[in-house]
Design a protein around this motif. Structure first.
Motif, PDB file in Angstrom:
ATOM      1  N   PHE A 158      10.177   0.842  -0.246  1.00  0.00           N
ATOM      2  CA  PHE A 158      11.458   1.368  -0.803  1.00  0.00           C
ATOM      3  C   PHE A 158      12.396   0.174  -0.906  1.00  0.00           C
ATOM      4  O   PHE A 158      13.299   0.358  -2.022  1.00  0.00           O
ATOM      5  N   ALA A 159      12.618  -0.805  -0.258  1.00  0.00           N
ATOM      6  CA  ALA A 159      13.600  -1.979  -0.463  1.00  0.00           C
ATOM      7  C   ALA A 159      12.970  -3.183  -0.253  1.00  0.00           C
ATOM      8  O   ALA A 159      11.818  -3.341   0.220  1.00  0.00           O
ATOM      9  N   GLU A 160      13.573  -4.052  -1.133  1.00  0.00           N
ATOM     10  CA  GLU A 160      12.914  -5.566  -1.233  1.00  0.00           C
ATOM     11  C   GLU A 160      13.762  -6.085   0.030  1.00  0.00           C
ATOM     12  O   GLU A 160      14.875  -6.552  -0.144  1.00  0.00           O
ATOM     13  N   THR A 161      13.043  -6.408   1.171  1.00  0.00           N
ATOM     14  CA  THR A 161      13.431  -7.126   2.192  1.00  0.00           C
ATOM     15  C   THR A 161      12.430  -8.288   2.545  1.00  0.00           C
ATOM     16  O   THR A 161      11.163  -7.896   2.675  1.00  0.00           O
ATOM     17  N   ALA A 166       0.730  -1.286   0.062  1.00  0.00           N
ATOM     18  CA  ALA A 166      -0.042  -0.113  -0.159  1.00  0.00           C
ATOM     19  C   ALA A 166       0.811   1.268   0.067  1.00  0.00           C
ATOM     20  O   ALA A 166       0.295   2.233  -0.205  1.00  0.00           O
ATOM     21  N   SER A 167       2.496   1.081   0.081  1.00  0.00           N
ATOM     22  CA  SER A 167       3.024   2.365   0.340  1.00  0.00           C
ATOM     23  C   SER A 167       3.303   2.795  -1.159  1.00  0.00           C
ATOM     24  O   SER A 167       3.240   2.122  -2.296  1.00  0.00           O
ATOM     25  N   THR A 168       3.746   4.157  -1.167  1.00  0.00           N
ATOM     26  CA  THR A 168       4.308   4.659  -2.237  1.00  0.00           C
ATOM     27  C   THR A 168       5.539   5.240  -2.165  1.00  0.00           C
ATOM     28  O   THR A 168       5.987   6.018  -1.010  1.00  0.00           O
ATOM     29  N   THR A 203      10.407  11.076  -8.923  1.00  0.00           N
ATOM     30  CA  THR A 203       9.280   9.836  -9.374  1.00  0.00           C
ATOM     31  C   THR A 203       8.673   9.107  -8.413  1.00  0.00           C
ATOM     32  O   THR A 203       8.963   9.067  -7.096  1.00  0.00           O
ATOM     33  N   MET A 204       7.577   8.596  -8.484  1.00  0.00           N
ATOM     34  CA  MET A 204       6.859   7.785  -7.684  1.00  0.00           C
ATOM     35  C   MET A 204       6.698   6.345  -8.086  1.00  0.00           C
ATOM     36  O   MET A 204       6.375   6.304  -9.416  1.00  0.00           O
TER      37      MET A 204
END
Length: 115
Positions: A70-73, A52-54, A64-65
């Motif tokens: 933010f990170a693949e974790t 649900a984040s941007t 840019t959106m």
């Protein structure tokens, strides 16, 4: 008094049984009430899943959106408390109780005094 973030880390890939989730929420509500009663409460909140984040990313004078985290974790931020305490030891004591209540790792991070 210093402010501390108690960040709840969750693994969104592991489904949570509904009954366990209800029990965790009841336990965390109780700890939140204790934090309020002790005068350490600032605010708290649970977060929607990371999808649900941007992310708003600056670059070359524009942004840019993109959707998603933010990170693949494996671990994501699932919720948090912001508390005020005399010192780190007091914040860690609250984090200990919060971790037991929500059955999740808690990252404790002091706020920078610079505003």
């Amino acid at each position: 008094m210093k402010h501390y973030l108690l960040a709840v880390q969750i693994d969104e890939t592991v489904p949570e049984p509904e009954d366990e989730l209800r029990e965790q929420l009841a336990r965390t509500a109780k700890v939140s009430d204790e934090i309020k009663a002790a005068g350490a409460w600032v605010f708290a909140g649970g977060l929607l899943p990371s999808h649900a984040s941007t992310v708003v990313r600056p670059g070359n004078g524009t942004t840019t959106m993109t959707d998603g985290p933010f990170a693949e974790t494996k671990e994501q931020l699932g919720g948090f408390w912001v508390i005020q305490c005399e010192d780190l030891d007091e914040a860690l004591a609250w984090a200990d109780r919060c971790a037991l209540a929500c059955a999740r790792p808690i990252e404790v991070r002091p706020f920078d005094d610079v505003v």
